[in-house]
Write an enzyme that holds these catalytic residues in place. Sequence first.
Site, PDB file in Angstrom:
ATOM      1  N   SER A 114     -37.092  62.207 -19.604  1.00  0.00           N
ATOM      2  CA  SER A 114     -35.655  62.441 -19.464  1.00  0.00           C
ATOM      3  C   SER A 114     -34.944  61.195 -18.971  1.00  0.00           C
ATOM      4  CB  SER A 114     -35.430  63.588 -18.468  1.00  0.00           C
ATOM      5  OG  SER A 114     -34.069  63.669 -18.081  1.00  0.00           O
ATOM      6  N   TYR A 166     -36.321  67.450 -10.480  1.00  0.00           N
ATOM      7  CA  TYR A 166     -36.546  67.462 -11.931  1.00  0.00           C
ATOM      8  C   TYR A 166     -36.914  66.063 -12.412  1.00  0.00           C
ATOM      9  CZ  TYR A 166     -35.416  67.422 -16.909  1.00  0.00           C
ATOM     10  OH  TYR A 166     -35.464  67.245 -18.270  1.00  0.00           O
TER      11      TYR A 166
END
Length: 335
Positions: A127, A152
């Site tokens: 990501s 995350y």
Amino acid sequence: MNILVTGAAGFIGSALSLRLLERGDRVFGLDNLNDYYDVGLKEARLARLRVYPGFEFEKADIADRESMARLFAQRRFDAVMHLAAQAGVRYSIENPSAYVDANLVGFANVIEGARRSKVGHFVFASSSSVYGANARLPFAEDDNIDHPVSLYAATKKANELMAHSYAHLYRLPCTGLRFFTVYGPWGRPDMALFKFTRGILAGEPIPVYNRGEMVRDFTYVDDTVEGVLRVIDQPAQADPAWSATAPTPSSSNAPYRIYNIGNNQPVKLLRYVEVLEQCLGKKAKLELLPLQAGDVPETIADVSRLQSAVGFKPATPVETGIARFVEWYRSYYKV
């Protein structure tokens, strides 16, 4: 090829599976169909795939070690596209254990299965969030990512490190893909475009963080999938130019690569909303809010490495991508 796609009922996973099936690959889809968002939408995505004879699906949780071990013992895959994960920056603040289970334990189970069954190429979703507190733009794969600002992001960096260790120890070809704000038809309801569309149509205020000063490298889903397809077809190899005395994070003397997949066309959030208003034919009521914990104010992808490696860079402008999303949204929800 025979390809395992984890997270096959997800946004990117279902779009990728469809493209793989259309080009003649066999796809084994895996998903636990959790209720993080509307399961009906996930089922509808799967319905598009089930019409293909080359598609098989199993409902399973990647965090279940025995289930994953059994799958890889019974099946042989030419490649794995590992997309299954607990997504969302803000939700990681509320429910960190979900990220530990899916993004760390689950990742370990899948890559271990790939290693044991001698998969030809292990590709996984990272990501743009991994760039964290890094403020040098555009983000490049060799930038320092030691300062994640959300759990995350930390789990995604951990995935990259875990994959490199497997590439080094077992010579398992591993490629990580740092996705930049993917959007488009069949998207996730927890993402901005979905929320904004629902709110504008309902006449409700929409939350705009950092008072609209956010900048994102919005990447249309079809462009993302095209990049993924090209990467899958080129298993990572050791970089002969890699130096242990001046190591670069994006490659290695092991069969390991990291690529950004972004549009390289940063757009201000207020412009994003403006285009959506035009497509919907309705003005938004803006609720301007401060920057949220875990968010970064700006993302821009350097995609030169991806372009050099696979001959492709995303290029769909938000005006086109948002129009296609709105067309799908109106059709799917009959509004």
